[in-house]
Design an enzyme around this catalytic site. Structure first.
Site, short mmCIF file in Angstrom:
data_model
loop_
_atom_site.label_atom_id
_atom_site.label_comp_id
_atom_site.label_asym_id
_atom_site.label_seq_id
_atom_site.Cartn_x
_atom_site.Cartn_y
_atom_site.Cartn_z
N MET A 130 -10.83 -6.39 52.34
CA MET A 130 -11.70 -5.27 52.72
C MET A 130 -11.05 -3.91 52.47
SD MET A 130 -14.26 -7.01 53.40
CE MET A 130 -15.40 -5.81 54.06
N SER A 186 -12.91 -18.34 53.89
CA SER A 186 -13.60 -19.53 53.38
C SER A 186 -13.51 -19.59 51.85
CB SER A 186 -15.05 -19.58 53.85
OG SER A 186 -15.82 -18.56 53.25
N ASN A 194 -12.94 -9.81 41.71
CA ASN A 194 -13.50 -9.71 43.05
C ASN A 194 -14.77 -10.53 43.14
OD1 ASN A 194 -13.78 -8.71 45.74
ND2 ASN A 194 -15.34 -7.28 45.00
N HIS A 235 -18.43 -10.59 45.17
CA HIS A 235 -19.31 -9.73 45.97
C HIS A 235 -20.57 -10.50 46.33
CE1 HIS A 235 -20.92 -6.04 47.57
NE2 HIS A 235 -22.06 -6.34 46.98
#
Ligand code: GRF
Length: 191
Positions: free
Chosen positions: A90, A13, A107, A109
């Site tokens: 992952m 997404s 990244n 998070h």
């Protein structure tokens, strides 16, 4: 125009949010490649629909992480990729990619780092009982979920929330914040 690769392992997404925002907001950047480590991940279909080239890598085919990342690196170089955005990837990025893209790997998070690092940021925050959690965009370095923070957005946990409504709001926040950060870094010439 700068070129980025997006790395994702699953749903995608955030991949779609980035691709759509780049188009709509005319962010001057090209998504040159999707790197995915699962041959059956739904994000691959999203890339296909968006006409974005994909590279699927099966880490089990390689003796070491360095070898697998070496293959990825070849594809990144061939596509002339300037920076990498991890979006639900992952795996821990290894030294091969870190050395090739210093300060060029971001990244996202789903918690307010340094709280709740790791693979279950939303659940961990929920189970702890915090009243505010959120989303963090940070650079990647050798320490997991610990690179320099670029941006954060808070998401309050409301009395009527359950974990699913919280997850939905976290993801909505992610889909706003990641494109905004990308646009900002590109404008500033920092990516
Ligand atoms: C997101 O919550 C992101 O913060 C985390 O993994 C999830 C990926 O979701 N790193 P999606 O695949 O982008 O839908």
């Amino acid at each position: 125009m700068k070129k980025i690769a997006i790395f994702a392992s699953g749903t995608g997404s955030n991949f779609t949010a980035l691709v759509e925002a780049i188009q709509k907001q005319q962010i001057p950047v090209t998504v040159a490649l999707l790197v995915c480590d699962h041959g059956d991940a739904p994000v691959l279909q999203r890339a296909l629909s968006a006409n974005i080239p994909t590279f699927v890598i099966n880490f089990k085919d390689y003796a070491t992480k360095a070898q697998a990342e070496g293959q990825i690196l070849e594809r990144l170089k061939a596509a002339q990729v300037d920076a990498i955005l991890l979006a639900g990837y992952m795996r821990i990025i290894g030294q091969t990619l870190l050395n090739a893209y210093p300060d060029k790997i971001l990244n996202i998070h789903p918690a307010l780092l340094p709280s709740f690092p790791g693979a279950h940021g939303i659940e961990d925050a929920w189970n702890y009982g915090v009243k505010v959690t959120g989303v963090t965009i940070h650079y990647i370095n050798a320490d997991v979920d610990a690179g320099p923070i670029v941006a954060q957005a808070a998401v309050p946990i409301l009395p009527e929330d359950d974990i699913h409504t919280l997850e939905t709001r976290i993801h909505q926040t992610e889909h706003q914040l990641y494109p905004a950060v990308l646009e900002n870094l590109i404008q500033k010439g920092e990516l």
